[in-house]
Design an enzyme around this catalytic site. Structure first.
Site, PDB file in Angstrom:
ATOM      1  N   GLU A 114       0.848  -1.207   0.000  1.00  0.00           N
ATOM      2  CA  GLU A 114       0.000   0.000   0.000  1.00  0.00           C
ATOM      3  C   GLU A 114       0.871   1.239   0.000  1.00  0.00           C
ATOM      4  O   GLU A 114       1.996   1.200   0.502  1.00  0.00           O
ATOM      5  CB  GLU A 114      -0.863   0.028   1.279  1.00  0.00           C
ATOM      6  CG  GLU A 114      -1.734  -1.191   1.444  1.00  0.00           C
ATOM      7  CD  GLU A 114      -2.358  -1.278   2.841  1.00  0.00           C
ATOM      8  OE1 GLU A 114      -2.192  -0.328   3.635  1.00  0.00           O
ATOM      9  OE2 GLU A 114      -2.988  -2.305   3.124  1.00  0.00           O
ATOM     10  N   LYS A 116       2.198   4.637   1.515  1.00  0.00           N
ATOM     11  CA  LYS A 116       2.236   5.203   2.858  1.00  0.00           C
ATOM     12  C   LYS A 116       1.821   6.660   2.729  1.00  0.00           C
ATOM     13  O   LYS A 116       2.567   7.495   2.209  1.00  0.00           O
ATOM     14  CB  LYS A 116       3.626   5.082   3.470  1.00  0.00           C
ATOM     15  CG  LYS A 116       3.657   5.544   4.923  1.00  0.00           C
ATOM     16  CD  LYS A 116       4.990   5.207   5.565  1.00  0.00           C
ATOM     17  CE  LYS A 116       5.018   5.466   7.050  1.00  0.00           C
ATOM     18  NZ  LYS A 116       4.558   6.780   7.479  1.00  0.00           N
ATOM     19  N   ASP A 118       0.935  10.420   3.626  1.00  0.00           N
ATOM     20  CA  ASP A 118       1.618  11.346   4.517  1.00  0.00           C
ATOM     21  C   ASP A 118       0.596  12.305   5.104  1.00  0.00           C
ATOM     22  O   ASP A 118       0.324  13.366   4.555  1.00  0.00           O
ATOM     23  CB  ASP A 118       2.686  12.109   3.727  1.00  0.00           C
ATOM     24  CG  ASP A 118       3.718  12.703   4.654  1.00  0.00           C
ATOM     25  OD1 ASP A 118       3.664  12.422   5.869  1.00  0.00           O
ATOM     26  OD2 ASP A 118       4.582  13.447   4.163  1.00  0.00           O
ATOM     27  N   TYR A 225      -7.050   2.042   6.160  1.00  0.00           N
ATOM     28  CA  TYR A 225      -6.164   0.912   5.851  1.00  0.00           C
ATOM     29  C   TYR A 225      -6.120  -0.151   6.933  1.00  0.00           C
ATOM     30  O   TYR A 225      -5.310  -1.065   6.850  1.00  0.00           O
ATOM     31  CB  TYR A 225      -4.749   1.395   5.562  1.00  0.00           C
ATOM     32  CG  TYR A 225      -4.194   2.391   6.564  1.00  0.00           C
ATOM     33  CD1 TYR A 225      -3.956   2.031   7.876  1.00  0.00           C
ATOM     34  CD2 TYR A 225      -3.920   3.704   6.166  1.00  0.00           C
ATOM     35  CE1 TYR A 225      -3.468   2.940   8.785  1.00  0.00           C
ATOM     36  CE2 TYR A 225      -3.421   4.636   7.073  1.00  0.00           C
ATOM     37  CZ  TYR A 225      -3.211   4.234   8.384  1.00  0.00           C
ATOM     38  OH  TYR A 225      -2.723   5.143   9.279  1.00  0.00           O
ATOM     39  N   LYS A 314      10.476   3.731   3.127  1.00  0.00           N
ATOM     40  CA  LYS A 314      10.323   5.179   2.920  1.00  0.00           C
ATOM     41  C   LYS A 314      11.025   5.665   1.648  1.00  0.00           C
ATOM     42  O   LYS A 314      12.087   5.180   1.289  1.00  0.00           O
ATOM     43  CB  LYS A 314      10.920   5.930   4.119  1.00  0.00           C
ATOM     44  CG  LYS A 314      10.313   5.566   5.461  1.00  0.00           C
ATOM     45  CD  LYS A 314       9.032   6.322   5.751  1.00  0.00           C
ATOM     46  CE  LYS A 314       9.266   7.772   6.071  1.00  0.00           C
ATOM     47  NZ  LYS A 314       9.322   8.059   7.494  1.00  0.00           N
ATOM     48  N   CYS A 408      19.330  44.913 -16.200  1.00  0.00           N
ATOM     49  CA  CYS A 408      19.549  43.494 -16.469  1.00  0.00           C
ATOM     50  C   CYS A 408      20.962  43.098 -16.028  1.00  0.00           C
ATOM     51  O   CYS A 408      21.930  43.744 -16.413  1.00  0.00           O
ATOM     52  CB  CYS A 408      19.369  43.226 -17.957  1.00  0.00           C
ATOM     53  SG  CYS A 408      19.897  41.585 -18.453  1.00  0.00           S
ATOM     54  N   CYS A 411      22.993  42.414 -19.497  1.00  0.00           N
ATOM     55  CA  CYS A 411      23.336  43.415 -20.505  1.00  0.00           C
ATOM     56  C   CYS A 411      23.167  44.846 -20.004  1.00  0.00           C
ATOM     57  O   CYS A 411      23.512  45.796 -20.714  1.00  0.00           O
ATOM     58  CB  CYS A 411      22.489  43.209 -21.765  1.00  0.00           C
ATOM     59  SG  CYS A 411      20.748  43.576 -21.511  1.00  0.00           S
ATOM     60  N   CYS A 426      13.978  41.798 -18.915  1.00  0.00           N
ATOM     61  CA  CYS A 426      15.031  42.621 -19.493  1.00  0.00           C
ATOM     62  C   CYS A 426      14.509  43.140 -20.827  1.00  0.00           C
ATOM     63  O   CYS A 426      13.945  42.381 -21.609  1.00  0.00           O
ATOM     64  CB  CYS A 426      16.279  41.767 -19.702  1.00  0.00           C
ATOM     65  SG  CYS A 426      17.393  42.439 -20.951  1.00  0.00           S
ATOM     66  N   CYS A 432      20.718  41.503 -25.651  1.00  0.00           N
ATOM     67  CA  CYS A 432      21.117  40.920 -24.368  1.00  0.00           C
ATOM     68  C   CYS A 432      21.705  39.535 -24.614  1.00  0.00           C
ATOM     69  O   CYS A 432      21.063  38.657 -25.180  1.00  0.00           O
ATOM     70  CB  CYS A 432      19.904  40.825 -23.448  1.00  0.00           C
ATOM     71  SG  CYS A 432      20.259  39.958 -21.901  1.00  0.00           S
TER      72      CYS A 432
HETATM   73  S1  IVH Z   1      -0.546   0.628   8.987  1.00  0.00           S
HETATM   74  C1  IVH Z   1       0.109  -1.539  12.663  1.00  0.00           C
HETATM   75  N1  IVH Z   1      -0.801   1.547   6.531  1.00  0.00           N
HETATM   76  O1  IVH Z   1       2.206   5.604   8.953  1.00  0.00           O
HETATM   77  C2  IVH Z   1       0.244  -0.745  11.446  1.00  0.00           C
HETATM   78  N2  IVH Z   1      -0.023   3.031   8.212  1.00  0.00           N
HETATM   79  O2  IVH Z   1       4.654   5.261  10.407  1.00  0.00           O
HETATM   80  C3  IVH Z   1      -0.191   0.643  11.628  1.00  0.00           C
HETATM   81  N3  IVH Z   1       0.405   5.304   7.434  1.00  0.00           N
HETATM   82  O3  IVH Z   1       0.757   5.769  12.146  1.00  0.00           O
HETATM   83  C4  IVH Z   1      -0.166   1.486  10.457  1.00  0.00           C
HETATM   84  N4  IVH Z   1      -0.190   4.969   5.346  1.00  0.00           N
HETATM   85  O4  IVH Z   1      -0.324   7.108  10.254  1.00  0.00           O
HETATM   86  C5  IVH Z   1      -0.446   1.828   7.793  1.00  0.00           C
HETATM   87  N5  IVH Z   1      -1.101   2.233   4.332  1.00  0.00           N
HETATM   88  C6  IVH Z   1      -0.754   2.507   5.599  1.00  0.00           C
HETATM   89  C7  IVH Z   1      -0.330   3.782   6.003  1.00  0.00           C
HETATM   90  C8  IVH Z   1       0.046   4.008   7.327  1.00  0.00           C
HETATM   91  C9  IVH Z   1       0.234   5.848   6.229  1.00  0.00           C
HETATM   92  C10 IVH Z   1       0.905   6.018   8.631  1.00  0.00           C
HETATM   93  C11 IVH Z   1       0.073   5.820   9.860  1.00  0.00           C
HETATM   94  C12 IVH Z   1       1.014   5.257  10.863  1.00  0.00           C
HETATM   95  C13 IVH Z   1       2.326   5.698  10.348  1.00  0.00           C
HETATM   96  C14 IVH Z   1       3.436   4.804  10.851  1.00  0.00           C
END
Ligand code: IVH
Length: 675
Positions: A114, A116, A118, A225, A314, A408, A411, A426, A432
């Site tokens: 999945e 991650k 932010d 998730y 990451k 400028c 020039c 300019c 130029c």
């Molecule tokens: S699972 C036990 N899945 O990342 C597992 N977390 O660094 C718990 N996060 O606190 C998290 N996308 O806020 C999971 N697809 C994803 C995620 C995800 C973002 C965040 C979440 C977690 C943090 C951990």
């Protein structure tokens, strides 16, 4: 020695407490996550060497932040865990090895993969299918009650669809899409309020504040998730099925989630998302691999608040803090002055960055950037690094304002700012050197005359020595002239002369692009060519006639007509022809009624029977547009073999996808694909 350690430990704890407050309570960090980690690591190391200095309230003794005081606390009955991080391929192999060991089997493991997200982790509770509570993660055991603000998020189902368990706690991430973030910051600064540093802080700040009406106006989204508790506990056996089930209950889940088998496939997924990252409408900071079998997850368990069955892999951070040392102004092809920040070099987005664009003076004013400031630098994908914001708290007393130069820097001609334009230019035109240099680079560039081997460094020298003033001068260069240049041997000089000669046989769209008419890019050059057929017809056209060309408005038509009204430009075209540059006339196609008019295609992956260039040319000839990236405005994505991020994005946005066979029919029959 011991006293030094004691003093430094106290100092580090004060610093860490300060930055915790900036981050968790004010949602306005002053330092990067990496710098923060350095402080914590230093404290850990000191405490390891001096165990007597460890106290229960040391920041090393807890996980997250303690809840901010103005929200009621909520105890998480199932702790909200965090994730172990990996950065390298080896970290992923190591993770997979450990999982297999813990499972006591060498069979390849299936993972849910999945993105991650932010944003801000959230736990939302439903009783009898109705939304009753939302809580932040806090320190993992106790979070903040943010029910009132989270209730304002439109994407959050207030009632679940279908047969939901009597008690269900769902976990996910609240985030702010990039476009919404940009607009929000624009509005905040227009009102004289402080902009957010990044979308994550904006999301957190929008949820963790007291007035739900404010949250309501914020563009927040939620992808879920995972689960906290469920009563009755019958829930799907696999993480991937769990996502499907949550989706059926009415929650949004990431369209980019999938399953993979083994560590190689995990890494493939990572690379695919890393490539897609820059074109996604929201920020992701990595991918997460989770053992897909939930019973296996339970067998594997967790240590110190991190599940051993999951890994966050990451991406390199895209933002970093650094020092703005100076600002210089670069003069572009059309004379535009761009303020360029000279930075204390910093590693960001996978590369060391020492220059960043400040775009224009309006931006400088809007962000209130000054020389000497600590700034947030962003480098995402192939995008030019830019300054996102400044950290006012770190502004030194002698910080200097950035002033637009009156003359400028190349020039010395006066710099002018036209009414209603954000940019300053300019006024030197071809007098130029900087403008000349950029215009020549543009003319020789890959999309224009495509003169192989005539790179930027060479053109810099040719201009510096005044060997070339106009594009037509390229065609009078001889090998003996070129040999005098740096790093030019006899052979390379001959090759270059041959490449220049080879560029004489060209096409009308390339010439029109190469001339560097303001706002005439590749698509407009092509449209002008198809509408007028040759350059003479275009040179004689008036504004009204040029405006007949699809997608050419009043402004661009004005630029085109003024360009050809200038005798120097007419002479240039004559000189190019006199020196043997030639292009065939283009069959005139006037677009009204073109079968694919108004449709935009994006081609991705490898096509088996056509090159992408040929496929684009065929689509354009039928009146379609062909774009390089997928957006909501894309009508169709054509997916060939190995299609990756663009295909993902099309799916994410719900853009119809067709295959090569369907494209072949479109081209052969000249009819749009069935919608
Ligand atoms: S699972 C036990 N899945 O990342 C597992 N977390 O660094 C718990 N996060 O606190 C998290 N996308 O806020 C999971 N697809 C994803 C995620 C995800 C973002 C965040 C979440 C977690 C943090 C951990």
């Amino acid at each position: 020695m011991k006293d030094d350690a004691r003093r430094r430990v106290a100092e580090l704890r004060t610093l860490i407490a300060h930055h915790d407050r900036r981050y968790h309570v004010l949602d306005d960090p002053e330092i990067s996550d990496a710098d923060y980690d350095l402080l914590v690591r230093e404290l850990r190391a000191l405490e390891a060497g001096h165990p007597e200095l460890v106290t229960p309230d040391s920041p090393t003794q807890r996980v997250g932040a303690s809840p901010a005081t103005h929200f009621a606390a909520v105890a998480h009955r199932v702790p909200m865990l965090s994730l172990g991080n990996g950065f390298t391929d080896d970290d992923v192999y190591e993770f997979d090895r450990r999982v297999r060991k813990l499972l006591g089997s060498d069979a390849p493991v299936e993972y849910a993969a999945e993105p991650k997200l932010d944003g801000l982790a959230i736990a939302v509770v439903y009783r009898d299918g109705r939304f009753t509570q939302a809580a932040t993660r806090g320190d993992g055991s106790r979070g903040e009650n943010v029910t009132a603000t989270v209730a304002q998020i439109r994407g959050l189902p207030k009632r679940l669809a279908g047969a939901a368990p009597a008690l269900l706690e769902v976990r996910g991430e609240i985030f702010m899409p990039l476009e919404g973030f940009r607009q929000l910051n624009e509005e905040l600064t227009a009102r004289g309020e402080k902009a957010f540093v990044n979308p994550r802080n904006a999301a957190a700040g929008s949820v963790r504040q007291l007035d739900p009406e404010v949250t309501r106006a914020r563009p927040l989204e939620l992808f879920v998730y995972g689960l906290g508790e469920a009563e009755p506990a019958a829930t799907p056996d696999r993480q991937s099925e769990l996502l499907g089930w949550l989706h059926s209950l009415g929650f949004a889940t990431s369209p980019l989630a999938t399953t993979v088998r083994g560590p190689e496939a995990c890494l493939d997924y990572y690379r695919r998302l890393a490539a897609a990252r820059a074109s996604l409408p929201y920020q992701i900071d990595g991918v997460v691999y989770k053992v897909n079998d939930r019973q296996a997850q339970e067998r594997i368990g967790f240590i110190s608040r991190e599940p051993r069955w999951a890994l966050a892999h990451k991406f390199p951070a895209e933002e970093a803090f650094t020092l703005l040392r100076d600002v210089e102004f670069q003069v572009g092809r059309t004379g535009v002055l761009t303020p360029v920040a000279r930075l204390e070099p910093v590693f960001v987005g996978g590369a060391t960055v020492s220059n960043a664009t400040l775009h224009n003076m309006d931006e400088v004013a809007r962000k209130d950037v000054r020389i000497g400031d600590t700034v947030v630098v962003r480098r995402a994908g192939d995008v030019i690094p830019e300054i996102v914001s400044v950290v006012p708290e770190r502004r030194p007393v002698d910080a200097r304002r950035i002033e637009l130069p009156a003359a400028c820097p190349s020039c010395g001609s006066p710099v002018a700012r036209e009414e209603g334009e954000a940019v300053a230019r300019c006024t030197g035109g071809f007098r130029c050197k900087a403008q000349r240099r950029e215009a020549l680079k543009h003319f020789a560039g890959r999309r224009a005359l495509d003169i192989d081997g005539l790179g930027d460094r060479l053109i810099d020298q040719l201009v510096e020595r005044d060997m070339v003033r106009s594009p037509a001068d390229f065609y009078t260069l001889e090998a003996t002239d070129l040999e005098s240049l740096d790093r030019m041997g006899e052979k390379s000089a001959q090759n270059l002369v041959a490449a220049i000669a080879g560029s004489r046989a060209t096409t009308l769209p390339r010439v029109l692009l190469g001339l560097g008419i303001r706002d005439v890019g590749e698509a407009t050059a092509l449209a002008l060519s198809r509408h007028f057929g040759d350059i003479e017809a275009l040179m004689e056209a008036d504004e009204a006639q040029v405006q007949q060309v699809p997608d050419v408005g009043r402004v661009v038509a004005g630029h085109v007509v003024r360009f050809f009204a200038d005798s120097a430009n007419r002479e240039l075209i004559g000189a190019l022809r006199a020196r043997g540059v030639q292009w065939p006339a283009v069959p005139v196609v006037r677009d009204a009624g073109a079968p694919l008019a108004g449709l935009t295609f994006v081609l991705t992956g490898t096509l088996a029977t056509l090159t992408r260039e040929k496929a684009s040319a065929a689509l354009v000839a039928l009146g379609a547009k062909v774009a390089g990236s997928v957006s909501k405005k894309t009508s169709f994505v054509v997916a060939g073999d190995g299609a990756g991020s663009k295909l993902d994005k099309a799916r994410a946005l719900g853009v119809p996808v067709i295959d090569e066979a369907a494209l072949a029919t479109v081209i052969a029959e000249g009819t749009p694909p069935p919608a």
